[in-house]
Design an enzyme around this catalytic site. Structure first.
Site, short mmCIF file in Angstrom:
data_model
loop_
_atom_site.label_atom_id
_atom_site.label_comp_id
_atom_site.label_asym_id
_atom_site.label_seq_id
_atom_site.Cartn_x
_atom_site.Cartn_y
_atom_site.Cartn_z
N LYS A 1 13.28 37.48 69.77
CA LYS A 1 14.51 37.54 70.57
C LYS A 1 15.04 36.13 70.77
CE LYS A 1 16.43 38.91 75.04
NZ LYS A 1 16.87 37.54 75.41
N SER B 1 11.45 35.90 73.78
CA SER B 1 12.45 35.17 74.54
C SER B 1 11.91 33.83 75.07
CB SER B 1 12.95 36.06 75.68
OG SER B 1 14.08 35.53 76.30
N ASP C 1 7.40 22.79 66.99
CA ASP C 1 8.30 21.86 66.30
C ASP C 1 8.01 20.41 66.67
OD1 ASP C 1 9.51 23.93 65.03
OD2 ASP C 1 11.50 23.64 65.90
#
Length: 451
Positions: free
Chosen positions: A316, A291, A302
């Site tokens: 998740k 999460s 990224d």
């Protein structure tokens, strides 16, 4: 004449009703029929069940059944549940320090919290808790099981667990404590700052900033970089994940949250100013990183701000919204999916590390089941996958870098192989550090971190 009008008027009326309205009206009628069925069942249970039942309990049972049918993370919070959630979010409660879920009626451990009775006793991710103080808890609700594990600090409790690879159940005796969740701990090893983030409660962002500034004050110009340890971090508050990511980013998107419709998108961006001054960062993850922890790892990966190291995370990728229903009850409902800056959904798949490194210093790890979101019943499907992808766990034993046994590592003074690997990687990435080898990091990683 009158009969003619009786025919024409209804036809004219039907002609001006849009087709979509008629379909919705029919669907609404079907819904009312189903609600009538629900009330019929409710009344029959009240009247004919073998024991007298409480109306409130029946209604809450119906609500819980509805939400359980959706996904593993939506739930109804009554006064007791609401208070428990607040205690966990605020960072203090009485209990053992476990994050658990249910699977087919069994209570499964997702992760123990650092420095808690459960962690010190040896409870592991993937363990199934079958008994509490000798009482079978199979088939009870998750909240009932959590209530039994929580209690007055200083009281004794015995957990019986089933662990894959063990021939018989294991018993663990421990005392409940006041679990004061300190979300962030930090230390210095050589010229590397290590920041351990165990959860995302309301103080995590501030605590992370404090850790960074304290490490910089301790090491000064000698500081080579940071290791951010998110292993076995079950997640927490979305705003704190954004806050922590912003500590290490100077600009760019951190995460986007997307709801049911294509226009229901919220994007969150970093504020100007990287608190670490652009120093190299390595993020540690494992199958217990979930999460909010995956939001941080995905954002830094990224944005090419950090190298992610360890093992594939939990997966998740959904967002839960807390919707108050009264002063002491609420609905925790899955209202969206989150996506990393490049548009990836981590739902089911998780965050794949740039460098896969097993935890060689844990002798029992390879024999324990790896519990991830994709293993939970009724988990949300990753809509970005075409259905042909299959995640294959790599065979760690084929890589000569990972040939050492726990005993061999212990002789070398290494008690945490993943952390040791990460700190040595920071030394390679730091300006003026040793020449980087191909095995140390992905091609181009050093250049991207020295910007």
């Amino acid at each position: 004449m009158s009969s003619r009008w009786k025919i024409v008027l209804p036809l004219a009326a039907l002609a001006v009703i849009p087709a979509g309205v008629a379909v919705r009206a029919a669907a609404q009628s079907d819904t009312y029929k189903e609600l009538d069925t629900l009330m019929d069942v409710f009344e029959r249970v009240r009247a004919d069940y073998v024991d007298k039942v409480d109306d409130k309990a029946l209604i809450e049972g119906a609500i819980n059944g509805m939400l359980t049918s959706l996904d593993p993370h939506s739930s109804y919070l009554d006064a007791r549940d609401f208070q428990n959630m607040r205690q966990t979010t605020d960072g203090e409660y009485g209990g053992l320090g476990l994050t658990v879920t249910t699977e087919d009626g069994a209570v499964k451990v997702i992760s123990p919290t650092d420095d808690t009775p459960a962690a010190r006793a040896g409870i592991k991710a993937g363990d199934y808790i079958t008994h509490l103080d000798g009482e079978l808890i199979y088939g009870t609700s998750l909240q009932e099981a959590v209530d039994k594990m929580r209690g007055k600090p200083g009281t004794d409790v015995k957990l019986t667990v089933v662990r894959e690879g063990s021939t018989k159940p294991l018993d663990f005796s421990m005392k409940r404590e006041v679990i004061q969740i300190k979300p962030v701990k930090y230390e210095v090893r050589g010229n590397v700052g290590i920041i351990r983030i165990s959860t995302f409660n309301k103080t995590t962002g501030d605590a992370t900033r404090t850790a960074v500034t304290s490490i910089e004050k301790t090491l000064g110009d000698k500081l080579a970089g940071f290791v951010v340890d998110l292993r076995s971090n079950p997640g927490g508050l979305l705003d704190q994940a954004i806050d922590v990511s912003d500590v290490f980013l100077d600009k760019g998107e951190i995460v986007s949250q997307r709801g049911r419709t294509k226009n229901d998108i919220q994007r969150y961006f970093a504020k100007s100013g990287d608190l670490t001054g652009g120093r190299p960062v390595v993020v540690l993850v494992d199958e217990g990183s979930a999460s909010a922890a995956e939001i941080v790892a995905g954002a830094l990966q990224d944005q090419r701000r950090a190298i992610v190291l360890g093992q594939r995370s939990f997966g998740k990728g959904s967002v839960q919204t807390l919707i108050p229903l009264s002063q002491d009850s609420a609905l925790r409902l899955t209202t969206g999916r989150y996506f990393t800056p490049s548009g990836r959904s981590v739902q089911e798949a998780g965050i794949e590390p740039d460098i896969t490194v097993p935890q060689l210093s844990d002798a029992t790890r390879a024999d324990r089941p790896r519990v991830r979101e994709a293993d939970l019943r009724k988990h949300l499907i990753n809509e970005m996958k075409d259905g042909t992808e299959k995640i294959v766990e790599t065979d760690d034993k084929t890589d000569p870098r990972f040939a050492d046994t726990p005993e061999q590592l212990k002789k070398k003074g290494i008690t945490d192989f993943q952390l040791d690997y990460a700190t040595r990687l920071i030394d390679r990435l730091a300006p003026g550090g040793p020449v980087q080898t191909a095995a140390a990091a992905p091609a181009g990683a050093a250049a991207s971190l020295r910007k």
